[in-house]
Structures are given as structure tokens and as C-alpha cells.
Design a protein around this motif. Structure first.
Motif, mmCIF file in Angstrom:
data_model
loop_
_atom_site.group_PDB
_atom_site.id
_atom_site.type_symbol
_atom_site.label_atom_id
_atom_site.label_comp_id
_atom_site.label_asym_id
_atom_site.label_seq_id
_atom_site.Cartn_x
_atom_site.Cartn_y
_atom_site.Cartn_z
ATOM 1 N N THR A 1 0.832 -1.211 0.000
ATOM 2 C CA THR A 1 0.000 0.000 0.000
ATOM 3 C C THR A 1 0.865 1.259 0.000
ATOM 4 N N GLU A 2 1.940 1.239 0.750
ATOM 5 C CA GLU A 2 2.822 2.411 0.772
ATOM 6 C C GLU A 2 3.358 2.707 -0.626
ATOM 7 N N ALA A 3 3.834 1.684 -1.316
ATOM 8 C CA ALA A 3 4.376 1.883 -2.657
ATOM 9 C C ALA A 3 3.291 2.385 -3.621
ATOM 10 N N LEU A 4 2.098 1.823 -3.512
ATOM 11 C CA LEU A 4 1.007 2.266 -4.380
ATOM 12 C C LEU A 4 0.616 3.713 -4.087
ATOM 13 N N PHE A 5 0.572 4.089 -2.828
ATOM 14 C CA PHE A 5 0.283 5.486 -2.490
ATOM 15 C C PHE A 5 1.370 6.408 -3.048
ATOM 16 N N MET A 6 2.611 5.988 -2.978
ATOM 17 C CA MET A 6 3.707 6.804 -3.510
ATOM 18 C C MET A 6 3.565 7.025 -5.015
ATOM 19 N N MET A 7 2.976 6.037 -5.690
ATOM 20 C CA MET A 7 2.758 6.165 -7.137
ATOM 21 C C MET A 7 1.414 6.825 -7.456
ATOM 22 N N ARG A 8 0.731 7.286 -6.404
ATOM 23 C CA ARG A 8 -0.576 7.936 -6.542
ATOM 24 C C ARG A 8 -1.627 7.001 -7.142
ATOM 25 N N ARG A 9 -1.514 5.738 -6.779
ATOM 26 C CA ARG A 9 -2.484 4.734 -7.226
ATOM 27 C C ARG A 9 -3.345 4.355 -6.022
ATOM 28 N N ASP A 10 -4.045 5.368 -5.527
ATOM 29 C CA ASP A 10 -4.799 5.244 -4.282
ATOM 30 C C ASP A 10 -5.864 4.149 -4.340
ATOM 31 N N ARG A 11 -6.590 4.069 -5.433
ATOM 32 C CA ARG A 11 -7.652 3.066 -5.531
ATOM 33 C C ARG A 11 -7.080 1.654 -5.359
ATOM 34 N N GLU A 12 -5.935 1.405 -5.982
ATOM 35 C CA GLU A 12 -5.293 0.091 -5.840
ATOM 36 C C GLU A 12 -4.817 -0.133 -4.409
ATOM 37 N N ALA A 13 -4.305 0.921 -3.783
ATOM 38 C CA ALA A 13 -3.826 0.803 -2.408
ATOM 39 C C ALA A 13 -4.973 0.439 -1.466
ATOM 40 N N PHE A 14 -6.106 1.097 -1.634
ATOM 41 C CA PHE A 14 -7.248 0.777 -0.781
ATOM 42 C C PHE A 14 -7.776 -0.627 -1.066
ATOM 43 N N ALA A 15 -7.644 -1.092 -2.304
ATOM 44 C CA ALA A 15 -8.046 -2.470 -2.631
ATOM 45 C C ALA A 15 -7.156 -3.476 -1.907
#
Length: 102
Positions: A39-53
């Protein structure tokens, strides 16, 4: 494997870190580090929807553990998403009424 993911993350290879952490969650579906790193890596890439998934997958994989919900409440709070934090906290307390940190 976690060290490799951390090295990728520190080198700003967030895509590689997310992929490695995802592998960790596949191999050890109840290990928090894989979900947190992913989730941290996804948030860093601004892929919030994937991070919350990923949080949804973590809750499903370890449904008897309040930790995924605790972390998610704090993520929402940190992002200033108070309505989402409140909704998640209420659901968490309902699911885990004896969890003191909640």
C-alpha cells in the motif's frame, strides 16, 4: 524478500517494491508487512484506488485480526478523510468490540 522490496523502495522503484510486496502477501497472506509495503508503494505512485483495494484483501485474508482496520482508520485520518475514518472505525469496533486500541 522483504529486504529486496525495501531496497527497491529506497531506490524509488515503487513499482518493483509493490510487486515484491505483493509476492510476499501471496506467500504469507496473514503477514502485515507485505500489505503495508504494497500500500505504501502504491500510495507513492498515486495509485490510491489500488492501495485501498490491498487493504480490502488484507482484511479478507486475516479477518480475525483487527490490525488491518486499525491501520486503515489511521490512513484515512492522515489523509484528512474523516468521514471514511469514522465509518471504518465504527465497523471495526462492531467487528472487534474487545480490541482496546480501537
Amino acid at each position: 524478500m522483504a529486504n529486496g522490496a525495501a531496497i527497491k523502495r529506497s531506490a524509488n522503484d515503487f513499482e518493483g517494491a509493490a510487486a515484491t510486496y505483493k509476492t510476499i502477501t501471496t506467500m504469507a497472506p496473514r503477514l502485515a508487512a507485505g500489505y503495508l509495503g504494497q500500500t505504501e508503494a502504491l500510495f507513492m505512485m498515486r495509485r490510491d484506488r489500488e492501495a485501498f483495494a490491498v487493504f480490502d484483501k488484507w482484511r479478507a485474508a486475516d479477518s480475525n485480526n483487527p490490525l488491518p482496520r486499525r491501520v486503515l482508520v489511521n490512513v484515512y485520518l492522515g489523509r484528512g478523510q474523516l468521514a471514511e475514518a469514522k465509518k471504518e472505525l465504527e465497523a471495526a469496533v462492531k467487528a472487534f468490540p474487545n480490541d482496546a486500541p480501537l
